[in-house]
Design a protein around this motif. Structure first.
Motif, PDB file in Angstrom:
ATOM      1  N   VAL A  63       0.517  21.953 -44.191  1.00 15.03           N
ATOM      2  CA  VAL A  63      -0.766  21.736 -45.166  1.00 15.03           C
ATOM      3  C   VAL A  63      -0.589  22.556 -46.341  1.00 15.03           C
ATOM      4  O   VAL A  63      -0.758  23.814 -46.228  1.00 15.03           O
ATOM      5  CB  VAL A  63      -1.965  22.211 -44.263  1.00 15.03           C
ATOM      6  CG1 VAL A  63      -3.467  21.830 -45.051  1.00 15.03           C
ATOM      7  CG2 VAL A  63      -2.210  21.441 -42.801  1.00 15.03           C
ATOM      8  N   ASP A  64      -0.021  21.813 -47.404  1.00 17.52           N
ATOM      9  CA  ASP A  64       0.494  22.465 -48.383  1.00 17.52           C
ATOM     10  C   ASP A  64      -0.569  22.895 -49.671  1.00 17.52           C
ATOM     11  O   ASP A  64      -0.324  23.385 -50.502  1.00 17.52           O
ATOM     12  CB  ASP A  64       1.806  21.680 -48.925  1.00 17.52           C
ATOM     13  CG  ASP A  64       2.729  21.927 -48.115  1.00 17.52           C
ATOM     14  OD1 ASP A  64       2.782  23.098 -47.123  1.00 17.52           O
ATOM     15  OD2 ASP A  64       3.536  21.005 -47.773  1.00 17.52           O
ATOM     16  N   THR A  65      -1.807  22.041 -49.702  1.00 18.71           N
ATOM     17  CA  THR A  65      -2.489  22.128 -50.782  1.00 18.71           C
ATOM     18  C   THR A  65      -4.073  22.212 -50.176  1.00 18.71           C
ATOM     19  O   THR A  65      -4.298  21.739 -49.051  1.00 18.71           O
ATOM     20  CB  THR A  65      -2.788  20.915 -51.616  1.00 18.71           C
ATOM     21  OG1 THR A  65      -3.265  19.587 -50.672  1.00 18.71           O
ATOM     22  CG2 THR A  65      -1.213  20.410 -52.076  1.00 18.71           C
ATOM     23  N   GLN A  66      -4.869  22.844 -51.032  1.00 17.13           N
ATOM     24  CA  GLN A  66      -6.276  23.031 -50.463  1.00 17.13           C
ATOM     25  C   GLN A  66      -7.121  21.642 -50.466  1.00 17.13           C
ATOM     26  O   GLN A  66      -7.801  21.616 -49.760  1.00 17.13           O
ATOM     27  CB  GLN A  66      -7.100  23.803 -51.597  1.00 17.13           C
ATOM     28  CG  GLN A  66      -8.489  24.350 -51.347  1.00 17.13           C
ATOM     29  CD  GLN A  66      -8.646  25.144 -50.292  1.00 17.13           C
ATOM     30  OE1 GLN A  66      -7.587  26.090 -50.125  1.00 17.13           O
ATOM     31  NE2 GLN A  66      -9.484  25.107 -49.271  1.00 17.13           N
ATOM     32  N   GLU A  67      -6.698  20.929 -51.215  1.00 20.23           N
ATOM     33  CA  GLU A  67      -6.954  19.372 -51.169  1.00 20.23           C
ATOM     34  C   GLU A  67      -6.921  18.720 -49.803  1.00 20.23           C
ATOM     35  O   GLU A  67      -7.656  18.270 -49.076  1.00 20.23           O
ATOM     36  CB  GLU A  67      -6.669  18.307 -52.083  1.00 20.23           C
ATOM     37  CG  GLU A  67      -7.192  18.810 -53.706  1.00 20.23           C
ATOM     38  CD  GLU A  67      -6.474  19.866 -54.311  1.00 20.23           C
ATOM     39  OE1 GLU A  67      -6.952  20.403 -55.236  1.00 20.23           O
ATOM     40  OE2 GLU A  67      -5.347  20.420 -53.563  1.00 20.23           O
ATOM     41  N   GLU A  68      -5.632  18.971 -49.251  1.00 15.91           N
ATOM     42  CA  GLU A  68      -5.437  18.423 -47.873  1.00 15.91           C
ATOM     43  C   GLU A  68      -5.938  19.215 -46.764  1.00 15.91           C
ATOM     44  O   GLU A  68      -6.312  18.686 -45.825  1.00 15.91           O
ATOM     45  CB  GLU A  68      -3.754  18.699 -47.672  1.00 15.91           C
ATOM     46  CG  GLU A  68      -2.604  17.812 -48.410  1.00 15.91           C
ATOM     47  CD  GLU A  68      -1.201  18.153 -48.286  1.00 15.91           C
ATOM     48  OE1 GLU A  68      -0.516  17.300 -48.267  1.00 15.91           O
ATOM     49  OE2 GLU A  68      -0.856  19.274 -47.610  1.00 15.91           O
ATOM     50  N   TYR A  69      -6.120  20.426 -46.946  1.00 16.51           N
ATOM     51  CA  TYR A  69      -6.821  21.364 -45.883  1.00 16.51           C
ATOM     52  C   TYR A  69      -8.381  20.896 -45.919  1.00 16.51           C
ATOM     53  O   TYR A  69      -8.869  20.571 -44.824  1.00 16.51           O
ATOM     54  CB  TYR A  69      -6.773  22.930 -46.158  1.00 16.51           C
ATOM     55  CG  TYR A  69      -7.888  23.828 -45.331  1.00 16.51           C
ATOM     56  CD1 TYR A  69      -7.365  24.022 -44.188  1.00 16.51           C
ATOM     57  CD2 TYR A  69      -9.048  24.116 -46.111  1.00 16.51           C
ATOM     58  CE1 TYR A  69      -8.319  24.758 -43.493  1.00 16.51           C
ATOM     59  CE2 TYR A  69      -9.756  24.729 -45.099  1.00 16.51           C
ATOM     60  CZ  TYR A  69      -9.430  25.220 -43.867  1.00 16.51           C
ATOM     61  OH  TYR A  69     -10.230  26.071 -43.090  1.00 16.51           O
ATOM     62  N   ASP A  70      -8.917  20.737 -47.094  1.00 11.68           N
ATOM     63  CA  ASP A  70     -10.328  20.474 -47.082  1.00 11.68           C
ATOM     64  C   ASP A  70     -10.677  18.781 -46.620  1.00 11.68           C
ATOM     65  O   ASP A  70     -11.581  18.613 -45.785  1.00 11.68           O
ATOM     66  CB  ASP A  70     -10.935  20.178 -48.604  1.00 11.68           C
ATOM     67  CG  ASP A  70     -10.855  21.561 -49.200  1.00 11.68           C
ATOM     68  OD1 ASP A  70     -10.916  22.688 -48.405  1.00 11.68           O
ATOM     69  OD2 ASP A  70     -10.877  21.769 -50.479  1.00 11.68           O
TER      70      ASP A  70
ATOM     71  N   LEU B  50      -6.378  24.045 -35.413  1.00 13.33           N
ATOM     72  CA  LEU B  50      -5.744  25.129 -36.212  1.00 13.33           C
ATOM     73  C   LEU B  50      -4.948  24.401 -37.549  1.00 13.33           C
ATOM     74  O   LEU B  50      -4.557  23.148 -37.381  1.00 13.33           O
ATOM     75  CB  LEU B  50      -4.886  25.981 -35.568  1.00 13.33           C
ATOM     76  CG  LEU B  50      -5.532  26.944 -34.434  1.00 13.33           C
ATOM     77  CD1 LEU B  50      -4.435  27.601 -33.963  1.00 13.33           C
ATOM     78  CD2 LEU B  50      -6.812  27.761 -34.855  1.00 13.33           C
ATOM     79  N   TYR B  51      -4.598  24.870 -38.308  1.00 14.79           N
ATOM     80  CA  TYR B  51      -4.096  24.629 -39.913  1.00 14.79           C
ATOM     81  C   TYR B  51      -3.067  25.645 -40.199  1.00 14.79           C
ATOM     82  O   TYR B  51      -3.147  26.794 -40.133  1.00 14.79           O
ATOM     83  CB  TYR B  51      -5.123  24.417 -40.992  1.00 14.79           C
ATOM     84  CG  TYR B  51      -6.161  23.344 -40.334  1.00 14.79           C
ATOM     85  CD1 TYR B  51      -6.059  22.061 -40.670  1.00 14.79           C
ATOM     86  CD2 TYR B  51      -7.265  24.076 -39.733  1.00 14.79           C
ATOM     87  CE1 TYR B  51      -7.286  21.141 -39.938  1.00 14.79           C
ATOM     88  CE2 TYR B  51      -8.244  23.161 -39.265  1.00 14.79           C
ATOM     89  CZ  TYR B  51      -8.101  21.594 -39.411  1.00 14.79           C
ATOM     90  OH  TYR B  51      -9.086  20.820 -39.073  1.00 14.79           O
ATOM     91  N   GLU B  52      -1.805  25.112 -40.584  1.00 20.37           N
ATOM     92  CA  GLU B  52      -0.888  25.919 -40.874  1.00 20.37           C
ATOM     93  C   GLU B  52      -0.174  25.477 -42.169  1.00 20.37           C
ATOM     94  O   GLU B  52       0.213  24.193 -42.145  1.00 20.37           O
ATOM     95  CB  GLU B  52       0.388  26.191 -39.820  1.00 20.37           C
ATOM     96  CG  GLU B  52       1.619  26.937 -40.414  1.00 20.37           C
ATOM     97  CD  GLU B  52       2.682  27.142 -39.216  1.00 20.37           C
ATOM     98  OE1 GLU B  52       2.503  27.905 -38.158  1.00 20.37           O
ATOM     99  OE2 GLU B  52       3.463  26.383 -39.429  1.00 20.37           O
ATOM    100  N   GLY B  53       0.121  26.336 -43.121  1.00 22.34           N
ATOM    101  CA  GLY B  53       0.679  25.848 -44.463  1.00 22.34           C
ATOM    102  C   GLY B  53       0.173  26.760 -45.707  1.00 22.34           C
ATOM    103  O   GLY B  53      -0.455  27.906 -45.567  1.00 22.34           O
ATOM    104  N   GLY B  54       0.739  26.548 -46.903  1.00 15.38           N
ATOM    105  CA  GLY B  54       0.690  27.344 -48.004  1.00 15.38           C
ATOM    106  C   GLY B  54      -0.499  27.174 -48.644  1.00 15.38           C
ATOM    107  O   GLY B  54      -0.738  27.507 -49.999  1.00 15.38           O
ATOM    108  N   PHE B  55      -1.560  26.382 -48.202  1.00 16.51           N
ATOM    109  CA  PHE B  55      -2.871  25.802 -48.865  1.00 16.51           C
ATOM    110  C   PHE B  55      -3.683  27.065 -49.584  1.00 16.51           C
ATOM    111  O   PHE B  55      -4.215  26.922 -50.528  1.00 16.51           O
ATOM    112  CB  PHE B  55      -3.359  24.908 -48.163  1.00 16.51           C
ATOM    113  CG  PHE B  55      -4.146  25.386 -46.970  1.00 16.51           C
ATOM    114  CD1 PHE B  55      -5.285  26.035 -46.927  1.00 16.51           C
ATOM    115  CD2 PHE B  55      -3.390  25.443 -45.688  1.00 16.51           C
ATOM    116  CE1 PHE B  55      -5.895  26.758 -45.842  1.00 16.51           C
ATOM    117  CE2 PHE B  55      -3.896  26.057 -44.603  1.00 16.51           C
ATOM    118  CZ  PHE B  55      -5.208  26.493 -44.661  1.00 16.51           C
TER     119      PHE B  55
END
Length: 408
Positions: free
Chosen positions: A170-177, A187-192
């Motif tokens: 999950v590399d961007t805030q948009e993806e996380y949102d 759970l979510y893992e990435g640089g977002f």
């Protein structure tokens, strides 16, 4: 040894666990380990060495730690390598561990010993063949870009109701949102969470303006202690924190004013404390991991100063680490954020242009945080850095953060 931590978030941006990734050898000095770095030492799990040395309290604030195991190390005497409670350790398996009788039997043994289990790198077509292993797992890590979460959630709720779904990459805030809005993952893992701010229309809050004023006072050469004390006096939280520190320093002295307290600390220590305390306050409305990130990054940068032959610049490297997420703290693009504060020119060049000696340190730290061991090894060779000193610099930063924010 090299080691770093990757956070796993829930849908409230709270960190629920950390993955530990370690490497024993320098890739460029030991090229034979390419592609097989996970298997050096076969049964040795270097991540468990890190967990045991540091303890989960220092390493992860008491949260669970995910530790990778491969087809060799899963058969090792894991309990002898791990001195922390088994219930805090999640053994992270991948598709090198096959759905065959010897692996299935071992997975059941480890589950019986109290370890939690997670699986990653499975294709959708693997879910059924891995049924016996997945039935013992507490987590499964899924590439969100390659799966229909609605279908996956229905499938796992039906077949493996105990398992938590973790979205990776999950590399961007948009993806996380978008993912949290759909609500399919646990759970979510990435640089977002550390993505730079590109643009913003928001105004900086009055409280943060006060903090910026304080930063500008203390980061001017030969700043005035009285002026700094007067700005501190505008914020009760900073006043309380300052008085607590000074009272510990001077048990037999009565502190009569904020100016008196500032004078007791002295210019050098007051500047360091203010930069740290103000950064913490600027992050207070952000995910707690941002505070942790910048604090550890700052201390890690300071600790690396000697390895980069910048020992005299250690205080400025500390500031660079603190301000490396200033755009996130102020919700402004980095150029706008840095225009609001006084920073050394070398810090500004590193954060804005990626230029100068400080930028080399920052790029190294970012690669280290991402567990990009190939790039980390390359830089260590170019800079003639000692791997053990780098490892100790990182562990030292973790210990410093633990002592700085013990409740975290």
């Amino acid at each position: 040894m090299l080691a770093t931590l990757i956070p796993l978030f829930d849908d409230k941006m709270s960190v629920c666990a950390y993955s530990v990734f370690a490497r024993k050898e320098n890739h460029f000095l030991n090229p034979g380990f390419e592609g097989g770095a996970r298997y050096d030492g076969a049964g040795t799990i270097h991540e468990l060495e890190v967990v045991s040395n540091m303890g989960v309290a220092t390493l992860s604030g008491g949260k669970e730690v995910f530790v990778p195991v491969n087809q060799f190390s899963i058969f090792s005497e894991i309990s002898l390598q791990c001195t922390v409670p088994a219930g805090k350790v999640v053994l992270l398996m991948d598709n090198t561990i096959l759905p065959e009788e010897q692996f299935i039997r071992r997975v059941k043994e480890l589950k019986g010993q109290g370890y939690k289990l997670a699986m990653r790198k499975l294709q959708i077509t693997d879910f059924e063949p891995y049924r016996e292993i997945l039935s013992k797992c507490d987590y499964i890590l899924l590439n969100h870009a390659k799966i229909h979460i609605d279908k996956a959630r229905l499938y796992f709720n039906s077949v493996y109701p105990q398992i938590k779904l973790c979205a990776v990459n999950v590399d961007t805030q948009e993806e996380y949102d978008e993912l949290t809005k759909d609500g399919g993952y646990d759970l979510y893992e990435g640089g977002f969470f550390r993505m730079p701010v590109k643009d913003s229309e928001t105004e900086v809050s009055p409280l943060k303006v006060n903090y910026i004023e304080l930063l500008n006072v203390v980061n001017n050469p030969d700043f005035d202690l009285t002026e700094a004390a007067d700005v501190i006096g505008k914020d009760p939280a900073l006043v309380i924190s300052l008085l607590e520190i000074v009272n510990r320093m001077a048990l037999n002295s009565e502190i009569k004013s904020i100016r008196h307290a500032a004078a007791m600390m002295g210019q050098k220590e007051l500047k360091r404390w203010i930069n740290t305390a103000v950064t913490k306050e600027l992050c207070s409305d952000k995910p707690s991991e941002i505070t942790r990130l910048v604090m550890i990054r700052a201390k890690f940068a300071e600790n690396l100063a000697e390895s980069f032959e910048l020992a005299m610049m250690a205080p400025e490297l500390f500031i660079m680490g603190l301000f490396s997420a200033l755009d996130i703290m102020l919700e402004k693009p980095m150029r706008e954020a840095l225009d609001m504060v006084v920073v050394p020119k070398n810090v500004k060049a590193a954060l804005l242009e990626g230029e100068g000696d400080y930028a080399k340190v920052l790029n190294f730290i970012r690669s280290y945080e991402d567990a990009d061991w190939t790039e980390v090894s390359r830089i260590m060779v170019l800079e003639n850095m000692d791997m053990d000193k780098v490892y100790e610099a990182y562990l030292g930063a973790l210990r410093w953060y633990r002592d700085l924010i013990p409740a975290n």
